[in-house]
Design a protein around this motif. Structure first.
Motif: not given
Length: 665
Positions: A256, A354, A356, A384, A386, A471, A473-474, A476
């Motif tokens: 991120p 999270d 994101l 947001t 990444m 998490e 974002w992980k 994704e």
């Protein structure tokens, strides 16, 4: 796809080696006929093999000395039983009948029974194994590959662009469906997951990796990035069938990014005079100086996640949609891709930590009759970001040469260098790998499809995101990485399947002519076709010929054995043969004039043999009777009437007073 594009005939699956990989592909109907024929051959071979086994077992027994009735009956059984399944139950049955009449009948029958049983089991297993010589749709096939190509539009007009985008949507849908079914680790047994050479391409994750960018731009620190790496894998993992295997590796690192300090708010800067926020991570062609622009109107009207993606990958070639990253994001050895998440239109029932999808802005609870109030939270940030880098390399395991890790679209990857691919075969493999690595790009797999490519899309119900992890974002990042891997599998096989004559007037082939035969190097699976192992097919055929030939050499072997063990040869050829037993019974009563070896025959044309009768409880052979049996008393036995029974001529023979010859055995 036209099924006529599937190659039928003999080819080599190099993943199994030159010998074991020799493969015959047939339509299912023809393969079924062939497998049925093989089953018949196995049955025939079993019979001939059992004859060899009987011959050896018979001649290993002692025939030079007198033995009891059990041993002699076993000899007769070995000499005359045609199949193992027929002989198997008779061996213990004979032993049972001899209990109390000879010593240890069961122990003396054990070896013969075990040998017969092992032979039976072995050929039953061989018969079952023939079904594995051809395993239906689970066996690989290849395409004829007459018109292999990597296609793009010829003219930049509505019709070809519409066709290109339609094809991209179809491939994207197929990729997401395959990844959903086959990359979750729970459904590898599905038939849909057996289309490609491998169910899925493996990779490993590294948490707390080093931030791939400079300037302290990573939101959670310099050691909070997330890396996904396939490691070095063989070209055959992608279904590339060649004796000239190369290796490939694809990796991606994401984190991120900070938005504070990288935005510009413009009052009235929108197309309709609305206020907008520009995200300044580098200019993008037609976008001007910003990487992404958010309108205040979008904030008010959005009811779902808005997803946007920008990349430094020169995927069009003229820079129209190419990101020129700011110095903190610039990488000369990787593709830089920015993913923008605008989740302000989504509700959450609980706070989300999270980075994101951070949501702590509590709104008025949602009230429904007869329900407890549902708390509502909104996103902390309108957008947001990444950032990800993608790198790939190729290696030649034979000379240990590897290209450096670089952008998948970088011409310096040396995919066509003489160091990596010194031979034409290796060059063909390098071309297919280069195409596959390009397809793995998360930008190529995400462009134009919106938030449907995100894993969180499966967690949104009626505008509310459910069960968002810390998490997310992980998840994704890994989901997009796996989409790229799945896309490489889907599209390289589609490349082969589509390599047949069709109307491509609106398209142009970007694959150089010298590489347009490479589609036939791609392995996949296709319904309606069966691939058969040529090696095992030859093993069955050769074994049948050899065993059958050997089984027919008993007379030749018998002639040699007659010189050394005359009693054994004589017993096999004469004494224990059913045909010779018949001859000896008739000759004893002087019935028939006989000649011949293993199969004795009578000299005179149409000469009649004796018939069986029962006299005083014993079985005998007589010529055709001319007298009657009325009023005669015959001894009882298990073969005839009871003791003292008067028999009339209608049941046993001619009228009383006529002459008859009878023999007793």
């Amino acid at each position: 796809m036209s099924t006529n594009n599937i190659y039928t005939g003999v080819w080599t699956n190099y993943s199994r080696g030159t010998i074991f990989g020799s493969t015959l592909t047939l339509t299912d109907a023809r393969a079924t006929a062939l497998v049925s024929f093989l089953a018949v051959l196995i049955t025939h071979t079993s019979t001939r093999s059992f004859k060899i086994l009987r011959y050896i077992s018979y001649h290993l027994r002692s025939h030079e000395i007198a033995r009891d009735g059990l041993a002699r009956q076993q000899d007769v059984l070995l000499r005359n039983a045609e199949t193992d399944t027929a002989m198997l139950p008779i061996v213990p049955w004979i032993a049972w009948k001899w209990r109390g009449h000879t010593r240890n009948p069961f122990r003396r029958s054990t070896a013969l029974f075990v040998i017969t049983l092992l032979h039976t089991v072995a050929f039953i297993a061989a018969g079952v194994a023939t079904s594995f010589v051809a395993a239906g749709n689970d066996q690989p096939v290849i395409a004829k590959g007459s018109q292999c190509g990597y296609w793009t539009i010829r003219e930049k007009s509505v019709a070809p662009i519409s066709k290109l985008h339609s094809d991209m949507l179809k491939q994207g849908t197929a990729t997401r469906a395959y990844a959903r079914l086959c990359y979750d680790g729970e459904d590898e047994g599905r038939s849909e997951c057996k289309v490609f050479s491998r169910t899925k391409l493996t990779w490993k994750e590294t948490n707390n990796a080093t931030c791939p960018f400079g300037g302290g731009i990573c939101l959670e620190g310099e050691a909070a990035a997330y890396t996904m790496d396939t490691g070095l894998q063989s070209s055959e993992e992608l279904g590339i069938n060649s004796p000239h295997k190369l290796q490939w590796q694809h990796r991606m690192t994401c984190a991120p990014l900070k938005t504070e300090g990288y935005t510009v708010y413009r009052v009235g800067g929108g197309n309709f005079g609305e206020n907008v926020t520009d995200y300044m991570y580098g200019p993008v062609g037609l976008e001007g100086n910003s990487s992404y622009t958010l309108s205040d109107w979008e904030k008010l009207t959005a009811s779902d996640i808005i997803f946007n993606i920008q990349t430094s990958t020169p995927w069009i070639g003229n820079g129209t949609f190419q990101l020129d990253p700011i110095p903190a994001l610039k990488r000369n050895d990787a593709d830089v891709t920015l993913l923008f998440f605008a989740a302000y239109g989504i509700n959450y029932y609980e706070p989300v930590d999270d980075p994101l999808f951070s949501a702590h802005q509590q709104q008025a609870s949602f009230i429904m009759p007869d329900y407890a109030p549902l708390p509502i939270y909104k996103a902390d940030h309108p957008v947001t970001v990444m950032g990800c880098i993608e790198q790939s390399r190729l290696c030649n395991p034979r000379n240990h040469f590897c290209t450096p890790f670089v952008s998948t679209h970088d011409s310096t990857t040396s995919s066509f260098s003489s160091s990596l691919a010194p031979t034409k075969g290796e060059l063909d493999v390098a071309v297919l790998l280069d195409i596959s690595l390009n397809i793995m790009s998360i930008y190529i797999q995400s462009i134009g499809q919106g938030a449907t490519v995100l894993e969180i899309s499966d967690l949104i119900y009626s505008g509310t995101a459910l069960n968002i992890s810390r998490e997310q974002w992980k998840k994704e990042a890994s989901h997009l990485f796996e989409l790229g891997l799945a896309a490489a599998q889907v599209e390289i096989v589609q490349l082969a399947k589509d390599s047949y004559p069709q109307d491509r007037s609106m398209m142009v082939n970007m694959l150089p002519p010298k590489f347009r035969n490479t589609c036939k190097m791609i392995i996949f699976r296709e319904a309606g076709f069966t691939s058969i192992s040529v090696f095992w097919l030859c093993v069955i055929l050769i074994s049948t010929v050899v065993i059958t030939t050997v089984s027919l050499m008993d007379e030749t072997v018998g002639g040699w054995m007659a010189k050394r063990w005359p009693h054994r040869a004589l017993a096999w050829d004469r004494m224990d043969s059913l045909f010779w037993l018949l001859r000896m019974v008739n000759e004893k009563e002087k019935i028939g004039s006989w000649v011949g070896g293993e199969v004795p025959v009578t000299v005179r044309l149409g000469e009649k043999l004796g018939v069986g009768e029962i006299v005083e409880g014993k079985v005998g052979v007589v010529r055709i009777p001319t007298g009657g049996w009325e009023g005669k008393v015959v001894g009882g036995s298990q073969f005839g009437p009871e003791e003292g029974k008067v028999v009339d001529g209608s049941e046993f023979g001619p009228e009383e007073g006529e002459k008859k010859e009878r023999g007793k055995v």
